[in-house]
Design a protein around this motif. Sequence first.
Motif, short mmCIF file in Angstrom:
data_model
loop_
_atom_site.label_atom_id
_atom_site.label_comp_id
_atom_site.label_asym_id
_atom_site.label_seq_id
_atom_site.Cartn_x
_atom_site.Cartn_y
_atom_site.Cartn_z
N SER A 180 12.39 55.10 30.47
CA SER A 180 12.65 53.70 30.17
C SER A 180 14.00 53.25 30.68
N VAL A 181 14.98 54.15 30.69
CA VAL A 181 16.30 53.79 31.21
C VAL A 181 16.22 53.52 32.71
N GLY A 182 15.54 54.40 33.43
CA GLY A 182 15.37 54.20 34.87
C GLY A 182 14.59 52.95 35.20
N ILE A 183 13.55 52.69 34.42
CA ILE A 183 12.75 51.48 34.63
C ILE A 183 13.59 50.24 34.35
N SER A 184 14.41 50.30 33.31
CA SER A 184 15.25 49.16 32.96
C SER A 184 16.27 48.86 34.05
N ILE A 185 16.91 49.89 34.55
CA ILE A 185 17.89 49.69 35.63
C ILE A 185 17.20 49.17 36.88
N GLY A 186 16.02 49.69 37.18
CA GLY A 186 15.26 49.18 38.32
C GLY A 186 14.84 47.74 38.14
N ALA A 187 14.49 47.36 36.92
CA ALA A 187 14.09 45.98 36.65
C ALA A 187 15.26 45.03 36.84
N VAL A 188 16.45 45.45 36.42
CA VAL A 188 17.63 44.61 36.61
C VAL A 188 17.89 44.40 38.10
N ALA A 189 17.75 45.46 38.88
CA ALA A 189 17.94 45.33 40.33
C ALA A 189 16.92 44.37 40.93
N VAL A 190 15.69 44.45 40.46
CA VAL A 190 14.65 43.54 40.96
C VAL A 190 14.96 42.10 40.58
N PHE A 191 15.42 41.87 39.35
CA PHE A 191 15.76 40.52 38.92
C PHE A 191 16.87 39.92 39.77
N PHE A 192 17.92 40.71 40.03
CA PHE A 192 19.01 40.17 40.84
C PHE A 192 18.60 39.99 42.30
N SER A 193 17.73 40.84 42.80
CA SER A 193 17.22 40.64 44.16
C SER A 193 16.41 39.36 44.24
N LEU A 194 15.57 39.13 43.25
CA LEU A 194 14.77 37.91 43.23
C LEU A 194 15.65 36.67 43.12
N ALA A 195 16.67 36.72 42.28
CA ALA A 195 17.59 35.59 42.16
C ALA A 195 18.32 35.35 43.47
N SER A 196 18.70 36.42 44.16
CA SER A 196 19.39 36.27 45.44
C SER A 196 18.48 35.65 46.49
N VAL A 197 17.23 36.07 46.53
CA VAL A 197 16.28 35.50 47.48
C VAL A 197 16.04 34.02 47.18
N LEU A 198 15.86 33.69 45.91
CA LEU A 198 15.65 32.29 45.54
C LEU A 198 16.85 31.43 45.90
N THR A 199 18.05 31.96 45.69
CA THR A 199 19.26 31.23 46.05
C THR A 199 19.36 31.05 47.56
N ASP A 200 19.03 32.09 48.30
CA ASP A 200 19.09 32.01 49.76
C ASP A 200 18.09 30.98 50.28
N VAL A 201 16.90 30.95 49.73
CA VAL A 201 15.89 29.96 50.13
C VAL A 201 16.38 28.56 49.77
N PHE A 202 16.94 28.41 48.60
CA PHE A 202 17.45 27.12 48.16
C PHE A 202 18.54 26.62 49.11
N ILE A 203 19.49 27.49 49.46
CA ILE A 203 20.57 27.09 50.36
C ILE A 203 20.02 26.80 51.75
N GLY A 204 19.05 27.59 52.20
CA GLY A 204 18.44 27.34 53.51
C GLY A 204 17.72 26.00 53.57
N PHE A 205 17.03 25.64 52.51
CA PHE A 205 16.36 24.34 52.48
C PHE A 205 17.38 23.20 52.49
N ARG A 206 18.49 23.38 51.80
CA ARG A 206 19.50 22.33 51.75
C ARG A 206 20.20 22.17 53.08
N LYS A 207 20.41 23.27 53.80
CA LYS A 207 21.06 23.18 55.12
C LYS A 207 20.15 22.52 56.13
#
Length: 80
Positions: free
Chosen positions: A45-72
């Motif tokens: 569960s600890v490994g899964i939790s740490i992996g989930a946090v990494a996935v969440f931040f990766s998803l947030a980064s991708v969404l932010t990158d798409v958002f900035i790309g659309f605005r540019k």
Amino acid sequence: MNRNWINRLQIVSISLVWVLFTGIAVWVFNLIKESLRLHDAPDASVGISIGAVAVFFSLASVLTDVFIGFRKGRRKDVEP
């Protein structure tokens, strides 16, 4: 709708995504810290939790990158 109103809503939207994902990460790390304090056995569960946090931040980064790309790529509206 007014262009400024839409821009504000978009910025609030991407900010809320980061607040949500950061809140999830803090919650998961608090759960891990609490399990260590209680001398709970760390299992998968600890490994899964740490992996989930990494996935969440990766998803947030991708969404932010798409958002900035659309605005540019947005063209300026010409009012008649």
